[in-house]
Design a protein around this motif. Structure first.
Motif, PDB file in Angstrom:
ATOM      1  N   ALA A 186       0.836  -1.203   0.000  1.00 17.85           N
ATOM      2  CA  ALA A 186       0.000   0.000   0.000  1.00 17.85           C
ATOM      3  C   ALA A 186       0.871   1.254   0.000  1.00 17.85           C
ATOM      4  O   ALA A 186       0.568   2.235  -0.691  1.00 17.85           O
ATOM      5  CB  ALA A 186      -0.934  -0.002   1.204  1.00 17.85           C
ATOM      6  N   SER A 187       1.969   1.217   0.736  1.00 17.16           N
ATOM      7  CA  SER A 187       2.890   2.355   0.761  1.00 17.16           C
ATOM      8  C   SER A 187       3.529   2.577  -0.610  1.00 17.16           C
ATOM      9  O   SER A 187       3.631   3.717  -1.080  1.00 17.16           O
ATOM     10  CB  SER A 187       3.988   2.142   1.809  1.00 17.16           C
ATOM     11  OG  SER A 187       3.428   2.094   3.093  1.00 17.16           O
ATOM     12  N   TYR A 188       3.957   1.500  -1.244  1.00 16.80           N
ATOM     13  CA  TYR A 188       4.519   1.613  -2.598  1.00 16.80           C
ATOM     14  C   TYR A 188       3.482   2.193  -3.571  1.00 16.80           C
ATOM     15  O   TYR A 188       3.789   3.066  -4.375  1.00 16.80           O
ATOM     16  CB  TYR A 188       4.991   0.257  -3.122  1.00 16.80           C
ATOM     17  CG  TYR A 188       6.291  -0.239  -2.540  1.00 16.80           C
ATOM     18  CD1 TYR A 188       7.345   0.627  -2.248  1.00 16.80           C
ATOM     19  CD2 TYR A 188       6.485  -1.595  -2.296  1.00 16.80           C
ATOM     20  CE1 TYR A 188       8.537   0.160  -1.728  1.00 16.80           C
ATOM     21  CE2 TYR A 188       7.680  -2.076  -1.779  1.00 16.80           C
ATOM     22  CZ  TYR A 188       8.704  -1.191  -1.492  1.00 16.80           C
ATOM     23  OH  TYR A 188       9.889  -1.654  -0.989  1.00 16.80           O
ATOM     24  N   ASN A 189       2.257   1.679  -3.481  1.00 19.35           N
ATOM     25  CA  ASN A 189       1.208   2.171  -4.359  1.00 19.35           C
ATOM     26  C   ASN A 189       0.952   3.658  -4.120  1.00 19.35           C
ATOM     27  O   ASN A 189       0.809   4.441  -5.065  1.00 19.35           O
ATOM     28  CB  ASN A 189      -0.083   1.368  -4.165  1.00 19.35           C
ATOM     29  CG  ASN A 189      -1.112   1.689  -5.225  1.00 19.35           C
ATOM     30  OD1 ASN A 189      -0.900   1.451  -6.404  1.00 19.35           O
ATOM     31  ND2 ASN A 189      -2.220   2.256  -4.797  1.00 19.35           N
ATOM     32  N   ASN A 190       0.911   4.061  -2.852  1.00 21.50           N
ATOM     33  CA  ASN A 190       0.692   5.466  -2.519  1.00 21.50           C
ATOM     34  C   ASN A 190       1.828   6.357  -3.034  1.00 21.50           C
ATOM     35  O   ASN A 190       1.578   7.473  -3.501  1.00 21.50           O
ATOM     36  CB  ASN A 190       0.507   5.646  -1.014  1.00 21.50           C
ATOM     37  CG  ASN A 190      -0.818   5.096  -0.537  1.00 21.50           C
ATOM     38  OD1 ASN A 190      -1.758   4.957  -1.311  1.00 21.50           O
ATOM     39  ND2 ASN A 190      -0.887   4.758   0.738  1.00 21.50           N
ATOM     40  N   MET A 191       3.051   5.860  -2.958  1.00 15.80           N
ATOM     41  CA  MET A 191       4.179   6.629  -3.504  1.00 15.80           C
ATOM     42  C   MET A 191       4.017   6.789  -5.017  1.00 15.80           C
ATOM     43  O   MET A 191       4.281   7.849  -5.583  1.00 15.80           O
ATOM     44  CB  MET A 191       5.517   5.958  -3.174  1.00 15.80           C
ATOM     45  CG  MET A 191       5.931   6.079  -1.727  1.00 15.80           C
ATOM     46  SD  MET A 191       6.113   7.788  -1.174  1.00 15.80           S
ATOM     47  CE  MET A 191       7.472   8.328  -2.192  1.00 15.80           C
ATOM     48  N   GLY A 192       3.576   5.729  -5.675  1.00 13.38           N
ATOM     49  CA  GLY A 192       3.312   5.809  -7.111  1.00 13.38           C
ATOM     50  C   GLY A 192       2.259   6.852  -7.416  1.00 13.38           C
ATOM     51  O   GLY A 192       2.388   7.634  -8.367  1.00 13.38           O
ATOM     52  N   LEU A 193       1.204   6.875  -6.595  1.00 15.58           N
ATOM     53  CA  LEU A 193       0.143   7.866  -6.791  1.00 15.58           C
ATOM     54  C   LEU A 193       0.663   9.289  -6.650  1.00 15.58           C
ATOM     55  O   LEU A 193       0.279  10.178  -7.411  1.00 15.58           O
ATOM     56  CB  LEU A 193      -1.003   7.622  -5.798  1.00 15.58           C
ATOM     57  CG  LEU A 193      -1.856   6.379  -6.025  1.00 15.58           C
ATOM     58  CD1 LEU A 193      -2.790   6.146  -4.850  1.00 15.58           C
ATOM     59  CD2 LEU A 193      -2.637   6.498  -7.323  1.00 15.58           C
ATOM     60  N   VAL A 194       1.541   9.497  -5.682  1.00 10.53           N
ATOM     61  CA  VAL A 194       2.126  10.832  -5.492  1.00 10.53           C
ATOM     62  C   VAL A 194       2.862  11.265  -6.753  1.00 10.53           C
ATOM     63  O   VAL A 194       2.665  12.384  -7.252  1.00 10.53           O
ATOM     64  CB  VAL A 194       3.079  10.850  -4.265  1.00 10.53           C
ATOM     65  CG1 VAL A 194       3.914  12.123  -4.241  1.00 10.53           C
ATOM     66  CG2 VAL A 194       2.292  10.691  -2.977  1.00 10.53           C
TER      67      VAL A 194
END
Length: 163
Positions: A9-17
């Motif tokens: 989820a953290s990796y995905n959120n970084m991608g979203l940023v």
């Protein structure tokens, strides 16, 4: 497993940023792929979202073939798991990609699936808005009715020109 999901989820959120800031879609892809790898190992349902996000980032970089591949993978996975909401998102996103690529036939097919999928009821209206907006833009920018006829021909309808 919970720690792995939190990391994904953290990796995905970084991608979203990175995707939403428009700063570095290549970096977004890198993070999305890290999240995807975790979800793949765990066979987690978020797998489809990762594939969809990777496709969006590729679309933003102009790598249409890669975007098409990942949108298609996300769509196939959503169909396989009977996730109708994600299927709708994938059809819309893939349809938008085909619109950008000028493939009106596939765009029309994917964005009119709302008759089949209630989660995608506005696709056809969006299609008309963009298509007729594209016709007007073509006419005003080039003044060339032949360009408009080419767009209409791709839809399967004969162009009607006067004069």
């Amino acid at each position: 497993t919970k720690d792995s999901l939190m990391l994904a989820a953290s990796y995905n959120n970084m991608g979203l940023v990175f995707t939403h800031s428009g700063d570095d879609n290549e970096k977004a892809i890198e993070y999305y792929k890290k999240a995807f790898a975790i979800h793949l190992v765990l066979r987690d349902p978020e797998l489809m979202e990762c594939l969809n996000n990777i496709a969006i980032a590729y679309q933003h970089t102009g790598k249409k073939d890669s975007a098409e591949f990942y949108f298609t993978e996300a769509l196939q996975e959503s169909i396989r798991t009977n996730n109708r909401m994600m299927e709708s998102y994938c059809e819309n996103n893939l349809g938008t990609l085909y619109f950008e690529m000028g493939d009106w036939g596939l765009y029309t097919y994917l964005t009119t699936q709302g008759k089949k999928n209630p989660h995608q009821s506005c696709g056809f209206l969006i299609y008309f808005f963009f298509f007729f907006g594209g016709l007007l833009k073509t006419l005003f920018n080039t003044g060339n009715k032949a360009d408009m006829g080419g767009m209409i021909n791709q839809l399967g309808s004969p162009p009607r020109t006067t004069g």
